[in-house]
Motif scaffolding. Structure first.
Motif, PDB file in Angstrom:
ATOM      1  N   LYS A  96       3.849  18.689 -15.566  1.00 35.66           N
ATOM      2  CA  LYS A  96       3.575  18.834 -16.999  1.00 35.66           C
ATOM      3  C   LYS A  96       2.555  19.933 -17.247  1.00 35.66           C
ATOM      4  O   LYS A  96       2.687  20.719 -18.192  1.00 35.66           O
ATOM      5  CB  LYS A  96       3.068  17.508 -17.570  1.00 35.66           C
ATOM      6  CG  LYS A  96       4.132  16.445 -17.659  1.00 35.66           C
ATOM      7  CD  LYS A  96       3.544  15.116 -18.109  1.00 35.66           C
ATOM      8  CE  LYS A  96       4.567  14.015 -18.046  1.00 35.66           C
ATOM      9  NZ  LYS A  96       3.985  12.700 -18.368  1.00 35.66           N
ATOM     10  N   THR A  97       1.528  19.996 -16.409  1.00 40.40           N
ATOM     11  CA  THR A  97       0.511  21.041 -16.549  1.00 40.40           C
ATOM     12  C   THR A  97       1.134  22.415 -16.353  1.00 40.40           C
ATOM     13  O   THR A  97       0.855  23.348 -17.107  1.00 40.40           O
ATOM     14  CB  THR A  97      -0.633  20.820 -15.543  1.00 40.40           C
ATOM     15  OG1 THR A  97      -1.187  19.520 -15.763  1.00 40.40           O
ATOM     16  CG2 THR A  97      -1.716  21.854 -15.706  1.00 40.40           C
ATOM     17  N   GLN A 148       0.834  -1.202   0.000  1.00 41.78           N
ATOM     18  CA  GLN A 148       0.000   0.000   0.000  1.00 41.78           C
ATOM     19  C   GLN A 148       0.874   1.260   0.000  1.00 41.78           C
ATOM     20  O   GLN A 148       0.589   2.219  -0.719  1.00 41.78           O
ATOM     21  CB  GLN A 148      -0.930   0.000   1.207  1.00 41.78           C
ATOM     22  CG  GLN A 148      -1.950   1.114   1.178  1.00 41.78           C
ATOM     23  CD  GLN A 148      -2.935   1.009   2.328  1.00 41.78           C
ATOM     24  OE1 GLN A 148      -2.684   0.337   3.317  1.00 41.78           O
ATOM     25  NE2 GLN A 148      -4.064   1.669   2.189  1.00 41.78           N
ATOM     26  N   ALA A 149       1.955   1.252   0.768  1.00 41.23           N
ATOM     27  CA  ALA A 149       2.870   2.396   0.804  1.00 41.23           C
ATOM     28  C   ALA A 149       3.516   2.604  -0.568  1.00 41.23           C
ATOM     29  O   ALA A 149       3.664   3.736  -1.028  1.00 41.23           O
ATOM     30  CB  ALA A 149       3.928   2.183   1.879  1.00 41.23           C
ATOM     31  N   GLU A 150       3.898   1.504  -1.203  1.00 41.83           N
ATOM     32  CA  GLU A 150       4.504   1.603  -2.532  1.00 41.83           C
ATOM     33  C   GLU A 150       3.506   2.167  -3.536  1.00 41.83           C
ATOM     34  O   GLU A 150       3.844   3.023  -4.356  1.00 41.83           O
ATOM     35  CB  GLU A 150       4.983   0.222  -2.985  1.00 41.83           C
ATOM     36  CG  GLU A 150       5.774   0.253  -4.266  1.00 41.83           C
ATOM     37  CD  GLU A 150       6.323  -1.114  -4.633  1.00 41.83           C
ATOM     38  OE1 GLU A 150       6.550  -1.343  -5.820  1.00 41.83           O
ATOM     39  OE2 GLU A 150       6.533  -1.951  -3.722  1.00 41.83           O
ATOM     40  N   GLU A 151       2.265   1.697  -3.455  1.00 49.93           N
ATOM     41  CA  GLU A 151       1.215   2.207  -4.339  1.00 49.93           C
ATOM     42  C   GLU A 151       1.014   3.708  -4.111  1.00 49.93           C
ATOM     43  O   GLU A 151       0.891   4.471  -5.074  1.00 49.93           O
ATOM     44  CB  GLU A 151      -0.095   1.462  -4.080  1.00 49.93           C
ATOM     45  CG  GLU A 151      -1.243   1.964  -4.936  1.00 49.93           C
ATOM     46  CD  GLU A 151      -2.556   1.317  -4.560  1.00 49.93           C
ATOM     47  OE1 GLU A 151      -3.385   1.105  -5.462  1.00 49.93           O
ATOM     48  OE2 GLU A 151      -2.786   1.049  -3.363  1.00 49.93           O
ATOM     49  N   TYR A 160       3.783  10.239  -7.098  1.00 49.01           N
ATOM     50  CA  TYR A 160       4.702  10.592  -8.179  1.00 49.01           C
ATOM     51  C   TYR A 160       3.914  10.942  -9.435  1.00 49.01           C
ATOM     52  O   TYR A 160       4.216  11.934 -10.109  1.00 49.01           O
ATOM     53  CB  TYR A 160       5.688   9.460  -8.481  1.00 49.01           C
ATOM     54  CG  TYR A 160       6.554   9.777  -9.671  1.00 49.01           C
ATOM     55  CD1 TYR A 160       7.651  10.612  -9.535  1.00 49.01           C
ATOM     56  CD2 TYR A 160       6.246   9.278 -10.931  1.00 49.01           C
ATOM     57  CE1 TYR A 160       8.434  10.945 -10.627  1.00 49.01           C
ATOM     58  CE2 TYR A 160       7.019   9.603 -12.032  1.00 49.01           C
ATOM     59  CZ  TYR A 160       8.108  10.432 -11.881  1.00 49.01           C
ATOM     60  OH  TYR A 160       8.860  10.760 -12.973  1.00 49.01           O
ATOM     61  N   ASP A 161       2.892  10.137  -9.764  1.00 46.97           N
ATOM     62  CA  ASP A 161       2.076  10.411 -10.947  1.00 46.97           C
ATOM     63  C   ASP A 161       1.383  11.775 -10.830  1.00 46.97           C
ATOM     64  O   ASP A 161       1.314  12.524 -11.800  1.00 46.97           O
ATOM     65  CB  ASP A 161       1.041   9.311 -11.160  1.00 46.97           C
ATOM     66  CG  ASP A 161       1.653   8.012 -11.647  1.00 46.97           C
ATOM     67  OD1 ASP A 161       2.835   8.021 -12.058  1.00 46.97           O
ATOM     68  OD2 ASP A 161       0.953   6.977 -11.607  1.00 46.97           O
ATOM     69  N   ALA A 162       0.865  12.086  -9.639  1.00 48.36           N
ATOM     70  CA  ALA A 162       0.209  13.378  -9.425  1.00 48.36           C
ATOM     71  C   ALA A 162       1.222  14.511  -9.574  1.00 48.36           C
ATOM     72  O   ALA A 162       0.936  15.541 -10.190  1.00 48.36           O
ATOM     73  CB  ALA A 162      -0.445  13.419  -8.047  1.00 48.36           C
ATOM     74  N   PHE A 163       2.432  14.317  -9.033  1.00 45.42           N
ATOM     75  CA  PHE A 163       3.476  15.328  -9.166  1.00 45.42           C
ATOM     76  C   PHE A 163       3.848  15.522 -10.635  1.00 45.42           C
ATOM     77  O   PHE A 163       3.971  16.661 -11.105  1.00 45.42           O
ATOM     78  CB  PHE A 163       4.704  14.925  -8.354  1.00 45.42           C
ATOM     79  CG  PHE A 163       5.882  15.823  -8.584  1.00 45.42           C
ATOM     80  CD1 PHE A 163       5.948  17.058  -7.964  1.00 45.42           C
ATOM     81  CD2 PHE A 163       6.911  15.429  -9.423  1.00 45.42           C
ATOM     82  CE1 PHE A 163       7.034  17.895  -8.179  1.00 45.42           C
ATOM     83  CE2 PHE A 163       7.993  16.263  -9.641  1.00 45.42           C
ATOM     84  CZ  PHE A 163       8.060  17.491  -9.025  1.00 45.42           C
TER      85      PHE A 163
END
Length: 106
Positions: A76-77, A59-62, A68-71
């Motif tokens: 990019k935005t 769960q921590a890894e997820e 990271y994906d949100a960052f």
């Protein structure tokens, strides 16, 4: 003398200590969560604890991947927003002069 940002980067300041006081709801929730976890661990046998720990690790890894994906999305935005300031939308999308004329004439 270092700036606050440099101190945070070097780990000399704990961000949660700056953001949350001891009376904050976040601190109370963390304490409650810790008590529940302690209670749960007391009731588990060794095999169950091992499975539970692996679950928590996964769960921590997820969560790290999601953060990271949100960052990356936010970065990019932000880059696109900055690019819009300096370039036209056609330049950002890589449209050629002919395509620009087709879009504006139709």
């Amino acid at each position: 003398m270092m700036s606050i940002i440099e101190e945070l980067y070097l780990g000399n300041i704990n961000p949660s200590a700056v953001i949350y006081s001891q009376d904050s709801p976040a601190e109370k929730t963390t304490d409650r969560k810790r008590r529940y976890l302690d209670e749960l661990m007391k009731k588990m046998d060794e095999g169950t604890k091992e499975v539970f720990n692996r679950y928590c690790d996964a769960q921590a890894e997820e969560n790290k991947i999601i953060q990271y994906d949100a960052f990356a999305y936010a970065m990019k935005t932000g880059v696109l927003l900055m690019a819009e300031i300096f370039m036209s939308m056609d330049d950002i999308l890589g449209r050629k002069e002919e395509e620009r004329n087709e879009i504006h004439t139709s």
